[in-house]
Design a protein around this motif. Structure first.
Motif, short mmCIF file in Angstrom:
data_model
loop_
_atom_site.label_atom_id
_atom_site.label_comp_id
_atom_site.label_asym_id
_atom_site.label_seq_id
_atom_site.Cartn_x
_atom_site.Cartn_y
_atom_site.Cartn_z
N ILE A 189 -0.70 5.48 8.74
CA ILE A 189 -0.71 5.17 10.09
C ILE A 189 -0.47 6.26 11.03
O ILE A 189 -1.00 6.55 12.09
CB ILE A 189 0.44 4.03 10.47
CG1 ILE A 189 0.18 2.84 9.81
CG2 ILE A 189 0.69 4.01 11.68
CD1 ILE A 189 1.17 1.78 9.94
N GLU A 190 0.39 7.11 10.33
CA GLU A 190 0.60 8.61 11.24
C GLU A 190 -0.64 9.30 11.12
O GLU A 190 -0.89 10.15 12.38
CB GLU A 190 1.62 9.40 10.62
CG GLU A 190 3.00 8.74 10.53
CD GLU A 190 4.16 9.54 9.89
OE1 GLU A 190 3.66 10.65 9.21
OE2 GLU A 190 5.21 9.33 9.91
N GLN A 191 -1.71 9.20 10.41
CA GLN A 191 -2.91 10.02 10.47
C GLN A 191 -3.84 9.34 11.41
O GLN A 191 -4.69 9.93 11.99
CB GLN A 191 -3.42 10.06 8.79
CG GLN A 191 -2.65 10.99 8.10
CD GLN A 191 -2.58 12.34 8.26
OE1 GLN A 191 -1.63 12.68 9.04
NE2 GLN A 191 -3.42 13.09 7.54
N ILE A 192 -3.75 7.97 11.32
CA ILE A 192 -4.65 7.14 12.20
C ILE A 192 -4.44 7.26 13.56
O ILE A 192 -5.31 7.06 14.46
CB ILE A 192 -5.03 5.63 11.62
CG1 ILE A 192 -5.71 6.02 10.13
CG2 ILE A 192 -5.77 4.95 12.31
CD1 ILE A 192 -5.76 4.44 9.37
N LEU B 291 0.89 -1.23 0.00
CA LEU B 291 -0.07 0.11 0.09
C LEU B 291 0.74 1.13 0.16
O LEU B 291 1.86 1.26 0.93
CB LEU B 291 -1.15 0.01 1.19
CG LEU B 291 -1.87 1.22 1.46
CD1 LEU B 291 -2.76 1.11 0.25
CD2 LEU B 291 -2.53 1.25 2.71
N PRO B 292 0.73 2.18 -0.90
CA PRO B 292 1.72 3.30 -1.14
C PRO B 292 1.22 4.09 0.15
O PRO B 292 0.10 4.52 0.81
CB PRO B 292 1.23 4.02 -2.18
CG PRO B 292 0.32 3.09 -3.05
CD PRO B 292 -0.06 2.11 -2.05
N GLY B 293 2.26 4.67 0.69
CA GLY B 293 1.98 5.55 1.91
C GLY B 293 1.59 4.81 3.27
O GLY B 293 0.90 5.63 4.03
N ALA C 245 2.69 12.60 1.00
CA ALA C 245 2.47 13.96 1.15
C ALA C 245 1.23 14.40 1.56
O ALA C 245 0.41 15.22 1.16
CB ALA C 245 2.87 14.85 -0.03
N LEU C 246 0.66 13.56 2.59
CA LEU C 246 -0.55 13.79 3.27
C LEU C 246 -0.61 15.04 3.94
O LEU C 246 0.63 15.22 4.97
CB LEU C 246 -1.12 12.51 4.02
CG LEU C 246 -1.36 11.41 3.15
CD1 LEU C 246 -1.72 10.26 4.29
CD2 LEU C 246 -2.58 11.44 2.10
N PRO C 247 -1.57 16.06 4.12
CA PRO C 247 -1.47 17.07 5.12
C PRO C 247 -1.50 16.61 6.26
O PRO C 247 -2.43 15.77 6.83
CB PRO C 247 -2.76 17.98 4.59
CG PRO C 247 -3.43 16.99 4.01
CD PRO C 247 -2.79 16.17 3.28
N SER D 53 3.73 18.33 5.34
CA SER D 53 2.87 17.04 5.15
C SER D 53 3.72 15.86 5.45
O SER D 53 4.96 15.91 5.82
CB SER D 53 2.56 17.12 3.44
OG SER D 53 3.90 17.23 2.97
N THR D 54 3.10 14.79 5.34
CA THR D 54 3.89 13.42 5.54
C THR D 54 5.04 13.10 4.33
O THR D 54 4.94 13.85 3.24
CB THR D 54 2.93 12.23 5.38
OG1 THR D 54 2.41 12.18 4.16
CG2 THR D 54 2.02 12.27 6.55
#
Length: 210
Positions: free
Chosen positions: A64-67, A57-59, A146-148, A141-142
């Motif tokens: 995980i950091e977001q959840i 799974l990309p990213g 690059a998730l905010p 971003s990650t």
């Protein structure tokens, strides 16, 4: 150690506020549980993609950091309401009456002040990450996809804010018990003895079997 506690209710304003906030806390705890389940799904998708398609799974780490803030923070107020956080019940259980309520009031007030500081600090941390004029309103971003990061950062002040409301209600409850000398006040966690805990567990198991 973590104690088992019960919370009483009646027709008072304090109790109505307690039950109203409890509904919000349960929804946040449910959201935290859904986050745990989604993390397991992501792990299955990532491992399955790596094994069967040579494409994880990309990213995955970014997601995980977001959840993780959902898992770590959103259930803290729910646990506080039911008296499930780590506390020295053996020591607190030595006291009764106004002495007990005074100790509970002082410790709860201290935690409330700490949480208010954490709300202020975590909100400032969120503000440094959020920008209306930036792409996706994010200044950072990650690393991988690059998730905010600001959606994850805002969860901390939200969760801590709800916990602060819960602590404020408990301060009110303990203060009222201290003034009135009530033996079993409402809207605060009351430590249960061993016999009551055993009866509750037996009822729970019986209900599960039915």
């Amino acid at each position: 150690m973590a104690g088992v506690a019960s919370v009483l209710s009646d027709d008072s304003t304090l109790s109505r506020l307690d039950l109203g906030l409890y509904r919000v806390e349960r929804q946040l705890a449910l959201l935290s549980g859904i986050a745990v389940f989604s993390l397991m799904v992501l792990a299955v998708v990532s491992v399955g993609g790596r094994n069967f398609f040579n494409q994880p799974l990309p990213g995955y780490v970014d997601w995980i950091e977001q959840i993780m803030p959902l898992i770590a923070f959103m259930g803290v107020a729910y646990t506080q309401r039911d008296g499930g956080h780590i506390r020295m019940d053996i020591f607190v259980g030595l006291f009764q009456g106004r002495a007990l309520w005074l100790i509970e009031l002082i410790t709860t007030l201290a935690v409330l002040l700490l949480m208010l500081l954490l709300v202020w600090g975590s909100w400032a941390h969120f503000e440094r990450s959020f920008d209306w004029n930036a792409p996706l309103w994010s200044r950072d971003s990650t690393i991988d996809i690059a998730l905010p990061i600001w959606p994850a950062k805002i969860l901390a002040p939200i969760a801590f804010g709800v916990l602060s409301l819960r602590l404020a209600l408990q301060v009110w409850g303990f203060a009222r018990a201290l003034v009135t000398g009530a033996e079993r006040p409402v809207a605060v966690p009351l430590i249960e003895d061993v016999a009551t805990q055993a009866a509750r567990e037996a009822a729970h198991v019986s209900g599960h079997d039915e």
